[in-house]
Design a protein around this motif. Structure first.
Motif, mmCIF file in Angstrom:
data_model
loop_
_atom_site.group_PDB
_atom_site.id
_atom_site.type_symbol
_atom_site.label_atom_id
_atom_site.label_comp_id
_atom_site.label_asym_id
_atom_site.label_seq_id
_atom_site.Cartn_x
_atom_site.Cartn_y
_atom_site.Cartn_z
ATOM 1 N N ASN A 1 0.928 -1.258 0.162
ATOM 2 C CA ASN A 1 -0.056 0.042 -0.206
ATOM 3 C C ASN A 1 0.923 1.253 -0.125
ATOM 4 O OD1 ASN A 1 -2.174 1.585 0.228
ATOM 5 N ND2 ASN A 1 -2.157 1.422 2.336
ATOM 6 N N VAL A 2 0.789 1.996 -1.195
ATOM 7 C CA VAL A 2 1.621 3.381 -1.164
ATOM 8 C C VAL A 2 0.830 4.468 -0.489
ATOM 9 C CG1 VAL A 2 2.661 4.740 -2.792
ATOM 10 C CG2 VAL A 2 2.936 2.320 -3.201
ATOM 11 N N SER A 3 -0.302 4.559 -1.203
ATOM 12 C CA SER A 3 -1.069 5.616 -0.757
ATOM 13 C C SER A 3 -2.667 5.434 -1.355
ATOM 14 C CB SER A 3 -0.656 6.931 -1.140
ATOM 15 O OG SER A 3 -1.707 8.109 -0.803
ATOM 16 N N THR A 4 -3.837 5.897 -0.467
ATOM 17 C CA THR A 4 -4.870 5.839 -1.147
ATOM 18 C C THR A 4 -5.094 7.042 -1.989
ATOM 19 O OG1 THR A 4 -5.618 7.086 0.757
ATOM 20 C CG2 THR A 4 -6.078 4.670 0.873
ATOM 21 N N VAL A 5 -4.302 7.992 -1.785
ATOM 22 C CA VAL A 5 -4.471 9.275 -2.570
ATOM 23 C C VAL A 5 -4.037 9.089 -4.014
ATOM 24 C CG1 VAL A 5 -3.249 11.486 -2.996
ATOM 25 C CG2 VAL A 5 -4.002 10.911 -0.670
ATOM 26 N N LEU A 6 -2.969 7.999 -4.245
ATOM 27 C CA LEU A 6 -2.516 7.616 -5.450
ATOM 28 C C LEU A 6 -3.071 6.480 -6.078
ATOM 29 C CD1 LEU A 6 1.377 8.281 -4.893
ATOM 30 C CD2 LEU A 6 -0.449 9.551 -6.187
ATOM 31 N N ALA A 7 -4.297 5.894 -5.405
ATOM 32 C CA ALA A 7 -5.084 4.917 -6.135
ATOM 33 C C ALA A 7 -5.382 5.056 -7.364
ATOM 34 C CB ALA A 7 -6.377 4.618 -5.108
ATOM 35 N N GLY A 8 -5.096 4.176 -8.223
ATOM 36 C CA GLY A 8 -5.355 4.194 -9.726
ATOM 37 C C GLY A 8 -4.337 4.977 -10.809
ATOM 38 N N GLN A 9 -3.395 5.332 -9.987
ATOM 39 C CA GLN A 9 -2.484 6.375 -10.667
ATOM 40 C C GLN A 9 -1.143 5.613 -11.197
ATOM 41 O OE1 GLN A 9 -2.836 9.558 -11.542
ATOM 42 N NE2 GLN A 9 -5.043 9.415 -10.731
ATOM 43 N N ARG A 10 -0.565 5.685 -12.080
ATOM 44 C CA ARG A 10 0.400 5.151 -12.636
ATOM 45 C C ARG A 10 1.874 5.714 -11.973
ATOM 46 N NH1 ARG A 10 0.647 2.554 -17.814
ATOM 47 N NH2 ARG A 10 -1.776 2.642 -18.393
ATOM 48 N N LEU A 11 2.646 4.774 -11.111
ATOM 49 C CA LEU A 11 3.855 5.069 -10.512
ATOM 50 C C LEU A 11 4.894 4.605 -11.287
ATOM 51 C CD1 LEU A 11 2.773 4.401 -6.599
ATOM 52 C CD2 LEU A 11 2.830 6.427 -7.804
ATOM 53 N N GLY A 12 5.952 5.227 -10.947
ATOM 54 C CA GLY A 12 7.317 4.735 -11.698
ATOM 55 C C GLY A 12 8.341 4.070 -10.446
ATOM 56 N N ILE A 13 8.856 2.989 -11.176
ATOM 57 C CA ILE A 13 9.569 2.253 -9.984
ATOM 58 C C ILE A 13 10.886 1.926 -10.556
ATOM 59 C CG2 ILE A 13 7.914 1.287 -8.420
ATOM 60 C CD1 ILE A 13 8.178 -1.217 -9.956
ATOM 61 N N LYS A 14 12.059 2.222 -9.996
ATOM 62 C CA LYS A 14 13.349 1.787 -10.444
ATOM 63 C C LYS A 14 14.317 1.196 -9.455
ATOM 64 C CE LYS A 14 16.299 5.405 -11.036
ATOM 65 N NZ LYS A 14 16.943 6.517 -11.516
ATOM 66 N N GLU A 15 14.588 -0.103 -9.621
ATOM 67 C CA GLU A 15 15.553 -0.481 -8.549
ATOM 68 C C GLU A 15 16.776 0.396 -8.277
ATOM 69 O OE1 GLU A 15 16.885 -4.986 -7.132
ATOM 70 O OE2 GLU A 15 16.670 -4.636 -9.317
ATOM 71 N N VAL A 16 17.382 0.770 -7.073
ATOM 72 C CA VAL A 16 18.494 1.401 -6.700
ATOM 73 C C VAL A 16 19.373 0.644 -5.830
ATOM 74 C CG1 VAL A 16 17.116 3.897 -7.026
ATOM 75 C CG2 VAL A 16 17.106 2.494 -4.597
ATOM 76 N N ASP A 17 18.757 -0.410 -5.299
ATOM 77 C CA ASP A 17 19.864 -1.150 -4.501
ATOM 78 C C ASP A 17 19.192 -2.729 -4.655
ATOM 79 O OD1 ASP A 17 21.947 -2.070 -3.041
ATOM 80 O OD2 ASP A 17 21.491 -1.010 -1.429
ATOM 81 N N ASP A 18 19.808 -3.627 -4.207
ATOM 82 C CA ASP A 18 19.350 -5.068 -4.007
ATOM 83 C C ASP A 18 17.987 -5.090 -3.233
ATOM 84 O OD1 ASP A 18 19.279 -7.530 -4.751
ATOM 85 O OD2 ASP A 18 20.180 -8.226 -2.897
ATOM 86 N N GLY A 19 16.930 -5.111 -4.108
ATOM 87 C CA GLY A 19 15.634 -5.366 -3.181
ATOM 88 C C GLY A 19 15.031 -3.993 -2.824
ATOM 89 N N ILE A 20 15.805 -2.790 -3.190
ATOM 90 C CA ILE A 20 15.217 -1.310 -2.673
ATOM 91 C C ILE A 20 15.016 -0.447 -4.122
ATOM 92 C CG2 ILE A 20 15.910 0.739 -1.618
ATOM 93 C CD1 ILE A 20 15.750 -1.676 0.203
ATOM 94 N N TRP A 21 13.749 -0.079 -4.123
ATOM 95 C CA TRP A 21 13.255 0.335 -5.416
ATOM 96 C C TRP A 21 12.873 2.003 -5.169
ATOM 97 C CZ3 TRP A 21 12.507 -2.294 -9.965
ATOM 98 C CH2 TRP A 21 12.800 -3.748 -9.725
ATOM 99 N N LEU A 22 12.936 2.842 -5.834
ATOM 100 C CA LEU A 22 12.570 4.183 -5.695
ATOM 101 C C LEU A 22 11.353 4.422 -6.617
ATOM 102 C CD1 LEU A 22 13.560 7.159 -5.253
ATOM 103 C CD2 LEU A 22 14.164 7.278 -7.341
ATOM 104 N N VAL A 23 10.085 4.961 -5.686
ATOM 105 C CA VAL A 23 8.861 5.248 -6.477
ATOM 106 C C VAL A 23 8.655 6.438 -6.587
ATOM 107 C CG1 VAL A 23 6.536 4.851 -5.839
ATOM 108 C CG2 VAL A 23 8.080 3.278 -4.786
ATOM 109 N N SER A 24 8.196 6.849 -7.879
ATOM 110 C CA SER A 24 8.318 8.126 -8.298
ATOM 111 C C SER A 24 6.600 8.380 -8.920
ATOM 112 C CB SER A 24 9.136 8.420 -9.632
ATOM 113 O OG SER A 24 10.232 8.283 -9.103
#
Length: 61
Positions: A7-30
């Motif tokens: 769960n990221v946020s109910t505010v962003l429900a239905g929105q497209r989010l970007g994700i990029k792996e920045v470390d092993d198992g750690i992802w940057l959410v945009s």
């Protein structure tokens, strides 16, 4: 992601989010051009970035 729900946020429900792996198992959410936090898939947590929509500096021309 990998059939895990985080769960990221109910505010962003239905929105497209970007994700990029920045470390092993750690992802940057945009969202749009803003980095909103770091997601840990193993622990299924999101660590938000303080005020991701704050003032941004523009490069000088």
């Amino acid at each position: 992601m990998a059939r895990k729900t985080i769960n990221v946020s109910t505010v962003l429900a239905g929105q497209r989010l970007g994700i990029k792996e920045v470390d092993d198992g750690i992802w940057l959410v945009s969202f749009m051009h803003y980095d909103v936090g770091y997601m840990d898939l193993e622990q299924r947590t999101l660590q938000t970035i303080d005020n991701p929509f704050g003032t941004r500096l523009s490069p000088m021309s």
